[in-house]
Design a protein around this motif. Structure first.
Motif, mmCIF file in Angstrom:
data_model
loop_
_atom_site.group_PDB
_atom_site.id
_atom_site.type_symbol
_atom_site.label_atom_id
_atom_site.label_comp_id
_atom_site.label_asym_id
_atom_site.label_seq_id
_atom_site.Cartn_x
_atom_site.Cartn_y
_atom_site.Cartn_z
ATOM 1 N N UNK A 1 -5.850 3.798 0.151
ATOM 2 C CA UNK A 1 -7.077 3.995 -0.605
ATOM 3 C C UNK A 1 -8.082 2.865 -0.341
ATOM 4 N N UNK A 2 -7.600 1.617 -0.364
ATOM 5 C CA UNK A 2 -8.493 0.474 -0.158
ATOM 6 C C UNK A 2 -9.035 0.446 1.273
ATOM 7 N N UNK A 3 -8.147 0.600 2.249
ATOM 8 C CA UNK A 3 -8.590 0.566 3.639
ATOM 9 C C UNK A 3 -9.441 1.780 3.977
ATOM 10 N N UNK A 4 -9.103 2.934 3.382
ATOM 11 C CA UNK A 4 -9.903 4.128 3.626
ATOM 12 C C UNK A 4 -11.323 3.980 3.126
ATOM 13 N N UNK A 5 -11.470 3.297 2.001
ATOM 14 C CA UNK A 5 -12.814 3.053 1.480
ATOM 15 C C UNK A 5 -13.616 2.168 2.447
ATOM 16 N N UNK A 6 -12.960 1.170 3.024
ATOM 17 C CA UNK A 6 -13.643 0.307 3.990
ATOM 18 C C UNK A 6 -14.053 1.092 5.237
#
Length: 279
Positions: free
Chosen positions: A201-206
């Motif tokens: 979720x965090x990396x996908x947002x980036x």
């Protein structure tokens, strides 16, 4: 003829004589010819010869290396010099802020330029390095320079794809590839389901934020050439923090010519391979 008639006749003769003796008005001066502006001749470029740089000081060290081929193109050499000098000045500013007190830290700047394409149509250079001015790790220095020798200038992303709406499809393709690579990395780490979901979720947002559909998101790119020297794909380069955490390092996505060509400006399509020829 009586005296009055003679006087009137005399006055008429004098008046007519005055009209005949009066000089005609001078002819109007001809209008000046329209000014023709001389063609603008571009000023010759000052010769720029790049040489490797090594600077040492008790507080810092600087190392910059250039391939000798870049000196064939003074305009490109000037671009590389300016990029290097900006990075060098940032380091020196940090050194000045540190003061003369020994802090036990040695600041450094390491930057290397490599030729990644060299044809009569395209000459491309990759700049990779880092600068350290304290903290947990150095700051990456990532840049790409695509030079058009025949036009004597840089090729930029917004010139290559001038229609802002066209970046939607390019960004979607890049985003899909980055998300797939993210899933592979997370699977290799064998994380617990909850932790895996958090990381994705965090990396996908980036990824989504770093691939916003605009030229600025894709400003660093280099050509991938086929056997005939034509561009078969563009390799877009994303530095750490743009589409992932620092630990993921530099990430790249190759976007093939078949995706790019419908959106490339007409004057640059000659640089690309024909996608249909490979089918």
């Amino acid at each position: 003829m009586d005296r009055l008639d003679r006087a009137v006749a005399l006055l008429l003769l004098v008046a007519l004589a005055g009209c005949r003796d009066e000089a005609p008005p001078p002819p109007a001066a001809p209008a000046p010819p329209p000014m023709v502006q001389a063609p603008t001749v571009p000023a010759p470029r000052e010769p720029v010869v790049l040489e490797d740089v090594v600077e040492t000081d008790p507080r810092y060290i600087i190392g910059i290396s250039y391939p000798p081929e870049v000196n064939r193109y003074p305009g490109l050499a000037a671009e590389l010099r300016d990029y290097s000098e900006a990075a060098r000045q940032d380091l020196l500013d940090a050194v000045a802020a540190m003061g003369d007190e020994p802090g036990g830290l040695l600041y450094d700047l390491a930057l290397e330029y490599k030729v990644v394409a060299d044809t009569p149509e395209i000459f491309a250079v990759a700049a990779d390095g880092s600068t350290f001015t304290g903290g947990a790790h150095g700051a990456p220095l990532i840049a790409r320079f695509v030079w058009l020798p025949r036009e004597d200038r840089l090729l930029t992303a917004d010139a290559l794809v001038p229609d802002p709406a066209a970046w939607d499809r390019i960004a979607a393709y890049a985003r899909e590839q980055l998300h797939a690579a993210l899933s592979q990395r997370v699977d290799a780490d064998e994380l617990e389901p909850v932790e895996r979901m958090r990381v994705v979720r965090a990396a996908g947002r980036m990824i989504d934020e770093g691939t916003a559909p605009e030229a600025d998101s894709f400003s660093e790119f280099e050509p991938v050439l086929d056997g005939q020297g034509r561009v078969s794909a563009l390799r877009f380069v994303f530095p750490p923090y743009q589409v992932g955490p620092y630990s993921d390092g530099v990430q790249v996505v190759e976007v093939p010519a078949r995706v790019l060509l419908p959106h490339v400006a007409a004057e640059y399509r000659r640089l690309f391979a024909d996608p249909g020829a490979a089918q």
